[in-house]
Design an enzyme around this catalytic site. Structure first.
Site, PDB file in Angstrom:
ATOM      1  N   ASP A 119       0.869  -1.186   0.000  1.00  0.00           N
ATOM      2  CA  ASP A 119       0.000   0.000   0.000  1.00  0.00           C
ATOM      3  C   ASP A 119       0.903   1.232   0.000  1.00  0.00           C
ATOM      4  O   ASP A 119       2.099   1.142   0.296  1.00  0.00           O
ATOM      5  CB  ASP A 119      -0.923   0.006   1.226  1.00  0.00           C
ATOM      6  CG  ASP A 119      -1.867   1.212   1.234  1.00  0.00           C
ATOM      7  OD1 ASP A 119      -2.290   1.640   0.142  1.00  0.00           O
ATOM      8  OD2 ASP A 119      -2.162   1.753   2.315  1.00  0.00           O
ATOM      9  N   SER A 120       0.303   2.385  -0.285  1.00  0.00           N
ATOM     10  CA  SER A 120       1.071   3.624  -0.226  1.00  0.00           C
ATOM     11  C   SER A 120       1.627   3.840   1.179  1.00  0.00           C
ATOM     12  O   SER A 120       2.735   4.319   1.358  1.00  0.00           O
ATOM     13  CB  SER A 120       0.165   4.805  -0.591  1.00  0.00           C
ATOM     14  OG  SER A 120      -0.940   4.848   0.302  1.00  0.00           O
ATOM     15  N   GLY A 168      -3.665   9.270  -3.069  1.00  0.00           N
ATOM     16  CA  GLY A 168      -5.025   9.659  -3.428  1.00  0.00           C
ATOM     17  C   GLY A 168      -5.177  10.929  -4.235  1.00  0.00           C
ATOM     18  O   GLY A 168      -6.237  11.182  -4.807  1.00  0.00           O
ATOM     19  N   CYS A 175      -4.438  -1.340  -2.059  1.00  0.00           N
ATOM     20  CA  CYS A 175      -4.616   0.094  -2.272  1.00  0.00           C
ATOM     21  C   CYS A 175      -5.648   0.276  -3.376  1.00  0.00           C
ATOM     22  O   CYS A 175      -5.401  -0.088  -4.536  1.00  0.00           O
ATOM     23  CB  CYS A 175      -3.284   0.712  -2.682  1.00  0.00           C
ATOM     24  SG  CYS A 175      -3.381   2.468  -3.059  1.00  0.00           S
ATOM     25  N   ASN A 176      -6.795   0.807  -3.000  1.00  0.00           N
ATOM     26  CA  ASN A 176      -7.856   1.044  -3.988  1.00  0.00           C
ATOM     27  C   ASN A 176      -7.408   2.051  -5.046  1.00  0.00           C
ATOM     28  O   ASN A 176      -7.725   1.912  -6.224  1.00  0.00           O
ATOM     29  CB  ASN A 176      -9.102   1.597  -3.302  1.00  0.00           C
ATOM     30  CG  ASN A 176      -9.763   0.616  -2.369  1.00  0.00           C
ATOM     31  OD1 ASN A 176     -10.748  -0.020  -2.709  1.00  0.00           O
ATOM     32  ND2 ASN A 176      -9.228   0.474  -1.162  1.00  0.00           N
ATOM     33  N   GLU A 225      -2.617   8.570   8.428  1.00  0.00           N
ATOM     34  CA  GLU A 225      -1.165   8.396   8.294  1.00  0.00           C
ATOM     35  C   GLU A 225      -0.435   9.141   9.420  1.00  0.00           C
ATOM     36  O   GLU A 225       0.537   8.649   9.959  1.00  0.00           O
ATOM     37  CB  GLU A 225      -0.785   8.969   6.921  1.00  0.00           C
ATOM     38  CG  GLU A 225       0.390   8.421   6.186  1.00  0.00           C
ATOM     39  CD  GLU A 225       0.520   6.922   6.056  1.00  0.00           C
ATOM     40  OE1 GLU A 225       1.617   6.462   6.374  1.00  0.00           O
ATOM     41  OE2 GLU A 225      -0.410   6.209   5.650  1.00  0.00           O
ATOM     42  N   THR A 279      -8.068   1.534   1.939  1.00  0.00           N
ATOM     43  CA  THR A 279      -7.670   0.643   3.037  1.00  0.00           C
ATOM     44  C   THR A 279      -7.253   1.422   4.293  1.00  0.00           C
ATOM     45  O   THR A 279      -7.308   0.881   5.394  1.00  0.00           O
ATOM     46  CB  THR A 279      -6.541  -0.305   2.592  1.00  0.00           C
ATOM     47  OG1 THR A 279      -5.494   0.473   1.982  1.00  0.00           O
ATOM     48  CG2 THR A 279      -7.062  -1.326   1.600  1.00  0.00           C
ATOM     49  N   HIS A 280      -6.850   2.673   4.131  1.00  0.00           N
ATOM     50  CA  HIS A 280      -6.559   3.465   5.332  1.00  0.00           C
ATOM     51  C   HIS A 280      -7.781   3.537   6.253  1.00  0.00           C
ATOM     52  O   HIS A 280      -7.653   3.560   7.474  1.00  0.00           O
ATOM     53  CB  HIS A 280      -6.131   4.888   4.951  1.00  0.00           C
ATOM     54  CG  HIS A 280      -4.680   5.006   4.611  1.00  0.00           C
ATOM     55  ND1 HIS A 280      -4.164   4.548   3.426  1.00  0.00           N
ATOM     56  CD2 HIS A 280      -3.631   5.513   5.307  1.00  0.00           C
ATOM     57  CE1 HIS A 280      -2.844   4.791   3.398  1.00  0.00           C
ATOM     58  NE2 HIS A 280      -2.517   5.373   4.541  1.00  0.00           N
TER      59      HIS A 280
HETATM   60  N1  DGL Z   1      -4.851   3.127   1.162  1.00  0.00           N
HETATM   61  C1  DGL Z   1      -4.930   3.555  -0.172  1.00  0.00           C
HETATM   62  C2  DGL Z   1      -6.241   3.242  -0.865  1.00  0.00           C
HETATM   63  O1  DGL Z   1      -6.831   2.212  -0.578  1.00  0.00           O
HETATM   64  C3  DGL Z   1      -4.254   4.854  -0.549  1.00  0.00           C
HETATM   65  C4  DGL Z   1      -4.602   6.077   0.204  1.00  0.00           C
HETATM   66  C5  DGL Z   1      -3.676   7.207  -0.208  1.00  0.00           C
HETATM   67  O2  DGL Z   1      -2.458   6.961  -0.244  1.00  0.00           O
HETATM   68  O3  DGL Z   1      -4.168   8.289  -0.519  1.00  0.00           O
HETATM   69  O4  DGL Z   1      -6.684   3.970  -1.718  1.00  0.00           O
END
Ligand code: DGL
Length: 217
Positions: free
Chosen positions: A7-8, A40, A69-70, A147, A176-177
């Site tokens: 993930d990011s 994002g 990560c979506n 974060e 996922t965050h």
């Molecule tokens: N957790 C990630 C997602 O599912 C990325 C969130 C981000 O880095 O902005 O999109």
């Protein structure tokens, strides 16, 4: 058997834990892009480019990678599949399950701006959610908040109260965050909406894939 989870930032960690719990005998390697988080508000090209810097070495040691990560899945999974020689499982907003669960025909998708504007997400809406009302509240700061562990509980509670007030009975965690604030979201919905997130579905999909690779699921 080694499963890479990417993930990011810290979002995918909750997915990695769910995977490790479901498959205690596999090795789960978690990798994030601490240099470039959040994703994002990045363009698809930027996201793919920076993520590959972390994904390439992860692919060297993984039998499968879960892109937890979506934002990256909806904007770049096809490109990543071309670049990486390892099976990838992506995560995208649970639009279809939400349309099955709703009784009011009003669903809420909480996701990053990059996910919401992706072609893949637009396709999911056209394909599965015709005739439904879809609320897409502004969650653009949530990944940053999570974060940095500076969670504006009141702001989140009021946003959830607002979508429930508009009749939404399903809330999808499309980032996922947000899994880390699932409890707060549920409490704020206070019985007015169910909250959907993909960990169980990912574990199931991974089980099928591992069985195919000769690993007991
Ligand atoms: N957790 C990630 C997602 O599912 C990325 C969130 C981000 O880095 O902005 O999109």
């Amino acid at each position: 058997m080694r499963i890479g989870v990417f993930d990011s930032g810290a979002g995918g960690l909750s997915v990695a834990w769910a995977i490790q719990k479901a498959f205690p005998d596999v090795t789960v390697d978690y990798a994030s892009d601490t240099k470039n988080v959040p994703y994002g508000d990045k363009t698809p090209e930027e996201m793919v480019r920076v993520s590959l810097e972390v994904l390439r070495p992860l692919a060297e040691t993984s039998d499968v990678i879960v892109v937890a990560c979506n934002s990256l899945t909806t904007n770049g999974i096809d490109r990543l599949r071309q670049e990486l020689d390892v099976p990838l499982i992506g995560i995208e907003p649970m639009v279809k399950p939400a349309t099955v669960r709703t009784r009011t025909g009003i669903i809420t998708i909480c996701a990053t701006p990059a996910t919401l504007r992706s072609e893949r997400y637009q396709f999911l809406k056209r394909q599965y959610a015709k005739g439904m009302k879809i609320l897409e509240p502004d969650c653009s700061q949530w990944a940053r908040m999570i974060e940095s562990n500076q969670i504006e509980r009141k702001e989140i509670a009021s946003l959830i109260d607002d979508v429930c007030g508009q009749g939404s009975d399903v809330i999808v965690l499309g980032c996922t965050h947000y899994h880390w604030i699932e409890k707060l979201i549920l409490e704020s919905a206070n019985g007015r909406a169910v909250v959907l997130q993909p960990e169980a579905a990912i574990v199931k999909q991974l089980g099928v894939l591992l069985a195919g690779l000769g690993q007991p699921a």
